[in-house]
Design a protein around this motif. Structure first.
Motif, short mmCIF file in Angstrom:
data_model
loop_
_atom_site.label_atom_id
_atom_site.label_comp_id
_atom_site.label_asym_id
_atom_site.label_seq_id
_atom_site.Cartn_x
_atom_site.Cartn_y
_atom_site.Cartn_z
N PRO A 112 0.83 -1.21 0.00
CA PRO A 112 0.00 0.00 0.00
C PRO A 112 0.87 1.27 0.00
CG PRO A 112 -0.69 -1.52 1.72
CD PRO A 112 0.62 -2.03 1.18
N TYR A 113 0.41 2.30 -0.62
CA TYR A 113 1.13 3.58 -0.60
C TYR A 113 0.16 4.71 -0.91
CZ TYR A 113 1.12 3.39 -5.70
OH TYR A 113 0.74 3.33 -7.01
N GLU A 114 0.55 5.92 -0.52
CA GLU A 114 -0.23 7.11 -0.87
C GLU A 114 0.72 8.21 -1.36
OE1 GLU A 114 -3.06 8.29 2.17
OE2 GLU A 114 -3.50 6.18 2.54
N CYS A 115 1.43 8.84 -0.40
CA CYS A 115 2.19 10.04 -0.75
C CYS A 115 3.45 9.77 -1.57
CB CYS A 115 2.57 10.80 0.52
SG CYS A 115 3.82 9.96 1.53
N GLU A 116 4.07 8.65 -1.39
CA GLU A 116 5.36 8.30 -2.00
C GLU A 116 6.45 9.31 -1.63
OE1 GLU A 116 5.39 6.33 -5.94
OE2 GLU A 116 3.35 7.14 -6.10
N ASP A 117 6.27 9.94 -0.50
CA ASP A 117 7.22 10.98 -0.08
C ASP A 117 7.59 10.87 1.40
OD1 ASP A 117 8.80 13.25 -0.59
OD2 ASP A 117 7.26 14.55 0.27
N GLY A 118 7.36 9.73 2.00
CA GLY A 118 7.79 9.54 3.39
C GLY A 118 6.90 10.20 4.42
N ARG A 119 5.73 10.68 4.05
CA ARG A 119 4.90 11.43 5.00
C ARG A 119 3.74 10.64 5.59
NH1 ARG A 119 2.46 14.92 1.99
NH2 ARG A 119 3.46 14.32 0.06
N CYS A 120 3.13 9.76 4.79
CA CYS A 120 1.87 9.16 5.24
C CYS A 120 2.05 7.85 6.02
CB CYS A 120 0.95 8.91 4.05
SG CYS A 120 1.51 7.56 2.98
N GLY A 121 3.13 7.16 5.82
CA GLY A 121 3.38 5.90 6.52
C GLY A 121 2.64 4.70 5.95
N SER A 122 1.91 4.88 4.87
CA SER A 122 1.14 3.78 4.29
C SER A 122 2.01 2.61 3.84
CB SER A 122 0.37 4.26 3.05
OG SER A 122 -0.55 5.24 3.42
N CYS A 123 3.22 2.93 3.42
CA CYS A 123 4.05 1.92 2.77
C CYS A 123 4.99 1.20 3.73
CB CYS A 123 4.86 2.58 1.66
SG CYS A 123 6.07 3.77 2.30
N VAL A 124 4.72 1.28 5.03
CA VAL A 124 5.65 0.67 5.98
C VAL A 124 5.72 -0.84 5.78
CG1 VAL A 124 3.97 0.38 7.87
CG2 VAL A 124 6.40 0.68 8.40
N ARG B 58 10.69 -0.12 7.78
CA ARG B 58 11.16 0.90 6.84
C ARG B 58 9.97 1.38 6.02
NH1 ARG B 58 16.63 0.88 5.59
NH2 ARG B 58 16.09 2.92 4.75
N LEU B 59 10.15 2.56 5.45
CA LEU B 59 9.15 3.07 4.51
C LEU B 59 9.60 2.65 3.11
CD1 LEU B 59 8.57 6.64 5.97
CD2 LEU B 59 7.16 4.59 6.29
N ALA B 60 8.78 1.86 2.45
CA ALA B 60 9.18 1.31 1.15
C ALA B 60 9.45 2.40 0.12
CB ALA B 60 8.11 0.34 0.64
N CYS B 61 8.78 3.54 0.26
CA CYS B 61 8.99 4.61 -0.72
C CYS B 61 10.30 5.35 -0.48
CB CYS B 61 7.81 5.59 -0.72
SG CYS B 61 7.69 6.62 0.76
N GLN B 62 10.94 5.12 0.67
CA GLN B 62 12.17 5.83 1.00
C GLN B 62 13.39 4.92 1.03
OE1 GLN B 62 12.15 9.32 1.48
NE2 GLN B 62 10.17 8.86 0.59
S1 FES Z 1 3.82 6.20 0.52
FE1 FES Z 1 3.59 7.65 2.08
S2 FES Z 1 5.27 7.24 3.37
FE2 FES Z 1 5.59 5.91 1.70
#
Ligand code: FES
Length: 159
Positions: A76-88, A136-140
């Motif tokens: 799962p992901y939303e922001c792809e910028d390390g802010r939302c935490g969806s991609c943990v 970890r955050l997958a987007c980061q």
């Molecule tokens: S998609 Fe939002 S923190 Fe990774």
């Protein structure tokens, strides 16, 4: 004529680090050296019928989320910028004692803290010893040449 190059005495480890630090996988001087690293990344989640093994070329500095997307793995992901935490995701390093040091960015550190996935102990280990935390955050997270197991629940922020 002014020389437009610098000479370096590089060890193999220096070359590996240089390639890992940049977007290029070729170093050009009198010799052309191409370095492509392979990692083996296993993805596991209750939302997947079975675990999936991926061997990305990691010299491209791909984030884990990008690798998952390329392989149709639905982290799962939303922001792809390390802010939302969806991609943990939860990471297990499969190379035993040889865990690579990593410097968490402020963005990832804050993102993990905000969702309660960075323990005080993990934060200390990350800042003092550059040891990667379990979550970890997958987007980061940039994948290096380490073999990894990546686990996620399939729920946003649910690893
Ligand atoms: S998609 Fe939002 S923190 Fe990774």
């Amino acid at each position: 004529m002014i020389a437009k190059y610098q000479l370096y005495d590089l060890t193999y480890d220096d070359l590996k680090r240089k390639a890992a630090e940049s977007d290029i996988t070729q170093l050009v001087s009198p010799l052309r050296i191409r370095i492509d690293y392979m990692a083996t990344v296993y993805f596991s989640s209750p939302i997947m019928r079975k675990n999936k093994k991926v061997t990305p070329v990691v010299g491209k500095r791909d984030a884990l989320l990008g690798i998952a997307k390329e392989n149709d793995i639905k982290i799962p992901y939303e922001c792809e910028d390390g802010r939302c935490g969806s991609c943990v995701v939860e990471i297990t390093h499969l190379d035993g004692e040889h865990i690579k040091g990593v410097m968490l960015t402020d963005k990832e550190r804050e993102g993990l803290k905000n969702i309660g996935k960075l323990t005080k102990k993990d934060a200390e280990r990350a800042s003092v010893g550059d040891m990667p935390p379990k979550h970890r955050l997958a987007c980061q997270m940039i994948v290096t040449d380490e073999d990894l197991l990546v686990e996620f629940t399939g729920e946003p922020g649910g690893a």
